[in-house]
Design an enzyme around this catalytic site. Structure first.
Site, PDB file in Angstrom:
ATOM      1  N   ASN A  46       0.854  -1.127  -0.190  1.00 26.25           N
ATOM      2  CA  ASN A  46       0.015  -0.096  -0.013  1.00 26.25           C
ATOM      3  C   ASN A  46       0.877   1.279  -0.096  1.00 26.25           C
ATOM      4  O   ASN A  46       1.389   1.591   0.980  1.00 26.25           O
ATOM      5  CB  ASN A  46      -0.913  -0.115   1.252  1.00 26.25           C
ATOM      6  CG  ASN A  46      -1.730   1.375   1.285  1.00 26.25           C
ATOM      7  OD1 ASN A  46      -1.817   2.204   0.534  1.00 26.25           O
ATOM      8  ND2 ASN A  46      -2.343   1.201   2.362  1.00 26.25           N
ATOM      9  N   LYS A  94       0.168   4.453  -0.204  1.00 26.05           N
ATOM     10  CA  LYS A  94      -0.401   5.442   0.484  1.00 26.05           C
ATOM     11  C   LYS A  94       0.030   6.656  -0.649  1.00 26.05           C
ATOM     12  O   LYS A  94      -0.022   6.604  -1.805  1.00 26.05           O
ATOM     13  CB  LYS A  94       0.007   5.555   1.820  1.00 26.05           C
ATOM     14  CG  LYS A  94       0.002   4.488   2.772  1.00 26.05           C
ATOM     15  CD  LYS A  94       0.095   4.553   4.185  1.00 26.05           C
ATOM     16  CE  LYS A  94      -0.184   3.119   4.709  1.00 26.05           C
ATOM     17  NZ  LYS A  94       0.139   3.206   6.160  1.00 26.05           N
ATOM     18  N   HIS A 154      -9.429   1.200   5.417  1.00 31.95           N
ATOM     19  CA  HIS A 154      -8.106   1.510   5.877  1.00 31.95           C
ATOM     20  C   HIS A 154      -8.345   2.262   7.192  1.00 31.95           C
ATOM     21  O   HIS A 154      -9.138   3.144   7.026  1.00 31.95           O
ATOM     22  CB  HIS A 154      -7.059   2.074   5.051  1.00 31.95           C
ATOM     23  CG  HIS A 154      -5.710   1.875   5.488  1.00 31.95           C
ATOM     24  ND1 HIS A 154      -5.138   2.838   6.278  1.00 31.95           N
ATOM     25  CD2 HIS A 154      -4.555   1.104   5.194  1.00 31.95           C
ATOM     26  CE1 HIS A 154      -3.971   2.615   6.700  1.00 31.95           C
ATOM     27  NE2 HIS A 154      -3.599   1.278   6.049  1.00 31.95           N
ATOM     28  N   GLU A 162      -6.579   4.698   8.129  1.00 31.26           N
ATOM     29  CA  GLU A 162      -6.420   6.004   7.825  1.00 31.26           C
ATOM     30  C   GLU A 162      -7.485   6.647   7.291  1.00 31.26           C
ATOM     31  O   GLU A 162      -7.916   7.895   7.405  1.00 31.26           O
ATOM     32  CB  GLU A 162      -5.247   6.346   6.751  1.00 31.26           C
ATOM     33  CG  GLU A 162      -4.052   6.066   7.435  1.00 31.26           C
ATOM     34  CD  GLU A 162      -2.671   5.379   6.964  1.00 31.26           C
ATOM     35  OE1 GLU A 162      -2.740   5.395   5.778  1.00 31.26           O
ATOM     36  OE2 GLU A 162      -1.848   4.967   7.590  1.00 31.26           O
ATOM     37  N   GLU A 208      -4.968  -4.694  10.871  1.00 30.86           N
ATOM     38  CA  GLU A 208      -4.110  -3.547  10.797  1.00 30.86           C
ATOM     39  C   GLU A 208      -4.048  -3.017  12.167  1.00 30.86           C
ATOM     40  O   GLU A 208      -5.137  -1.985  12.155  1.00 30.86           O
ATOM     41  CB  GLU A 208      -3.838  -2.802   9.654  1.00 30.86           C
ATOM     42  CG  GLU A 208      -3.782  -3.395   8.239  1.00 30.86           C
ATOM     43  CD  GLU A 208      -3.198  -2.340   7.472  1.00 30.86           C
ATOM     44  OE1 GLU A 208      -2.032  -2.545   6.744  1.00 30.86           O
ATOM     45  OE2 GLU A 208      -3.751  -1.179   7.265  1.00 30.86           O
ATOM     46  N   GLY A 260       3.017   2.421  10.564  1.00 31.87           N
ATOM     47  CA  GLY A 260       3.978   3.383  10.639  1.00 31.87           C
ATOM     48  C   GLY A 260       5.033   3.972  11.840  1.00 31.87           C
ATOM     49  O   GLY A 260       5.388   5.007  11.941  1.00 31.87           O
ATOM     50  N   SER A 267       3.860  -1.770  10.123  1.00 26.72           N
ATOM     51  CA  SER A 267       5.218  -2.076  10.487  1.00 26.72           C
ATOM     52  C   SER A 267       5.977  -3.335  10.173  1.00 26.72           C
ATOM     53  O   SER A 267       6.817  -3.841  10.873  1.00 26.72           O
ATOM     54  CB  SER A 267       5.839  -1.806  11.778  1.00 26.72           C
ATOM     55  OG  SER A 267       5.006  -0.222  12.238  1.00 26.72           O
TER      56      SER A 267
HETATM   57  P1  13P Z   1       3.557   0.496   7.370  1.00 31.79           P
HETATM   58  O1  13P Z   1       4.005  -0.546   6.930  1.00 31.79           O
HETATM   59  O2  13P Z   1       4.157   1.618   7.169  1.00 31.79           O
HETATM   60  O3  13P Z   1       3.395   0.601   9.173  1.00 31.79           O
HETATM   61  O4  13P Z   1       1.793   0.771   7.241  1.00 31.79           O
HETATM   62  C1  13P Z   1       0.992  -0.278   7.178  1.00 31.79           C
HETATM   63  C2  13P Z   1      -0.078  -0.041   6.782  1.00 31.79           C
HETATM   64  O5  13P Z   1      -0.918   0.970   6.826  1.00 31.79           O
HETATM   65  C3  13P Z   1      -0.720  -0.687   5.245  1.00 31.79           C
HETATM   66  O6  13P Z   1      -1.905  -0.661   4.664  1.00 31.79           O
END
Ligand code: 13P
Length: 250
Positions: A9, A11, A95, A97, A167, A173, A213
């Site tokens: 992803n 982002k 997601h 976010e 997640e 992150g 992560s």
């Molecule tokens: P990270 O791998 O950067 O922690 O992000 C995970 C994520 O939100 C994947 O959708």
């Protein structure tokens, strides 16, 4: 057997040149892997170019969101059928976010899941608890409710095109991944919920990814957990070297 499924992803990262450079390397270096499924999920504006660049390769291409409506006066939105039209295979929905920053409710996510599946897309449906929810021992309640609401009205047949991504919000992150035991317990719980919603055989066939992560240094121990069938990767999917080393988890 569930085929491992690792999706990147991106982002809101990369630009046209770096995106195309990354997929050219992925195509060359992992394009022939038949033992795992691989997907990249670029920002909307690069989807078309990435689909073209991966044409004929088994690497799938996904969007990071889509509209719950099919067409019409929805300024700034992208429909699921537009994603199909340009050759996308899948879409990430729910997601954290989107839920946290843009206020998407589980009802809206469910509506998007219906629209995406109806258009012919595969779906990665994300669920996950915040740090406070975990500390209050509400993890199962929260992720269970997100799963049940997200899949409301989705029939068992359509579940062939659905992947669940667990997640934990506190792990995204932050560099702080869930331990294999923590993730394994939630994955096993989610599979149980799927069994209650559908049947044991459907629950056994649905892949549940872990995200938060994931990096080359921890992917092996996470992928060794029985109910972890893949990963949804953010930061470590942005360069060819780190993403490809994730795919070497066994
Ligand atoms: P990270 O791998 O950067 O922690 O992000 C995970 C994520 O939100 C994947 O959708």
């Amino acid at each position: 057997m569930r085929k491992p499924f690792i999706a990147g992803n991106w982002k809101m990262n990369l630009e046209r040149k770096s995106a195309l450079g990354l997929v050219a390397q992925l195509r060359e270096r992992v394009g022939q892997r038949a033992d795992i499924e691989v997907a990249v999920c670029p920002p909307f504006v690069y989807l078309d170019a990435v689909v073209q660049a991966l044409n004929g390769s088994p690497i799938k291409v996904g969007a990071q969101n889509c509209c719950d409506e099919t067409s019409g006066a929805f300024t700034g939105e992208i429909s699921a059928s537009m994603l199909i039209d340009i050759g996308c295979d899948l879409v990430i929905l729910g997601h954290s976010e989107r839920r946290q920053i843009y206020g998407e409710t589980s009802e809206l996510v469910n509506s998007k899941v219906h629209t995406a599946l109806d258009a012919g897309l595969e779906v990665i449906l994300c669920v996950g608890e915040t740090r406070a929810e975990r500390e209050e021992q509400r993890t199962e309640k929260v992720v269970g409710a997100q799963l049940v609401a997200g899949l409301s009205g989705i029939d068992g047949r359509s579940m062939q095109r659905v992947t669940i991504a667990y997640e934990p919000v506190w792990a995204i992150g932050t560099g702080l991944n869930a331990t294999p035991d923590q993730a394994g317990a939630v994955h096993s719980y989610l599979r149980g919920v799927l069994g209650g919603l559908y049947s044991d055989s459907i629950a056994e066939s649905v892949r549940i990814q872990y995200g938060g992560s994931v990096k080359p240094s921890n992917v092996r121990e996470l992928m060794a957990v029985p109910h972890i069938d893949g990963c949804l990767v953010g930061g470590a999917s942005l360069t060819a070297d780190s993403f490809i080393s994730l795919l070497e988890f066994r």
